[in-house]
Enzyme design. Sequence first.
Site, PDB file in Angstrom:
ATOM      1  N   PHE A 299       0.784  -1.087  -0.031  1.00 34.56           N
ATOM      2  CA  PHE A 299      -0.191   0.103  -0.219  1.00 34.56           C
ATOM      3  C   PHE A 299       0.815   1.458  -0.046  1.00 34.56           C
ATOM      4  CE2 PHE A 299      -1.506  -3.277   3.032  1.00 34.56           C
ATOM      5  CZ  PHE A 299      -2.296  -3.946   2.011  1.00 34.56           C
TER       6      PHE A 299
ATOM      7  N   ASP B 181       4.325  -5.562   3.762  1.00 32.52           N
ATOM      8  CA  ASP B 181       4.006  -4.270   4.119  1.00 32.52           C
ATOM      9  C   ASP B 181       3.938  -3.793   5.171  1.00 32.52           C
ATOM     10  OD1 ASP B 181       2.556  -1.745   2.401  1.00 32.52           O
ATOM     11  OD2 ASP B 181       1.435  -2.188   4.406  1.00 32.52           O
TER      12      ASP B 181
ATOM     13  N   ASP C 149       2.288   4.432   0.561  1.00 34.24           N
ATOM     14  CA  ASP C 149       2.175   5.786   1.126  1.00 34.24           C
ATOM     15  C   ASP C 149       3.654   6.427   1.484  1.00 34.24           C
ATOM     16  OD1 ASP C 149       3.530   3.794   2.744  1.00 34.24           O
ATOM     17  OD2 ASP C 149       2.201   4.028   4.336  1.00 34.24           O
TER      18      ASP C 149
END
Length: 306
Positions: free
Chosen positions: A213, A283, A215
């Site tokens: 993810f 992650d 970010d």
Amino acid sequence: MEEVRASAAWVASRACHVLVDSSGIERVVEAIGGSIPKVEWDYEGIHYFDDGPLTVQYLFVLDALNFCFWPDKDLSYDHLALGLKEALEKDESAFDADRLQKYTGPQLRELLKWPRPLPLEDERLRLLHEVGYELERSFNGKASNLVKSCGKSAGKLVALVTRYFPGFRDHSVYKGHQVFLYKRAQIFAADLWGAFKGQGYGEFHDIGSLTIFADYIVPAVLQQLGVLKYSSALMSTIEANNEIVSGTEEEIELRACSIYAVEKMRELMSKKLGKQVLSVELDLWLWSCGVQSPSLRHHRTLSIYY
């Protein structure tokens, strides 16, 4: 999900500000050894969980609002997760679809027990209203109905979320090519899988299809580990805490190259260990390393997508 992998690889092959270092990947995989350091999904006990539909509603609201904390140095993901948890424990109707459509800025702050305007507060309200409206219109007000309609496929859930909820459409254009990253839509599927331990609402036959993810934290950790290398200009921008505008080449490369690098890391680990390694687990490990490192310098971008 193949769109995410393909577009991340496309960016990585043309990037000029961020380089994926294959020797750095090999060193990290070698250092990890036999398995990924195990990190529990709710290792800080900050999330609401009742093993039912209300948890699904909570997670969808959480992931609708899970972006851009850095402009307020005191605000973090923990404040959001815990604030929403306590609000729901106090009032189980707090995230009913009709109520989500009516929240104001002061009411959202009161919900989170936050004393001042939130970063991108108007955008957070817009997304909250959008979630309430579309859940009511298409899923009888329940995020659990959205999840049931995906047929235990994480990939289909991401597709449904991005189809029905425009605020989750994490797209960019890089050198004339459309790039799909889908951070918050993917993390919703991963949160369900983590919260329900792969059972019930969290059972997905294709959880391995999710990428990381992308970010602020993961690129910074990968750079610290030597997996990503930045141009001197990009490094100077980050170290000076200067903003990198959303949609610029630098910002897209930071995120896309992170996805590509972890895919390469996962492939190498699978080859060495002889078993499937989940990007979701990688992650969680990378993110936990980052939030426990006070000296970590991340890029700064005003964005609703992460």
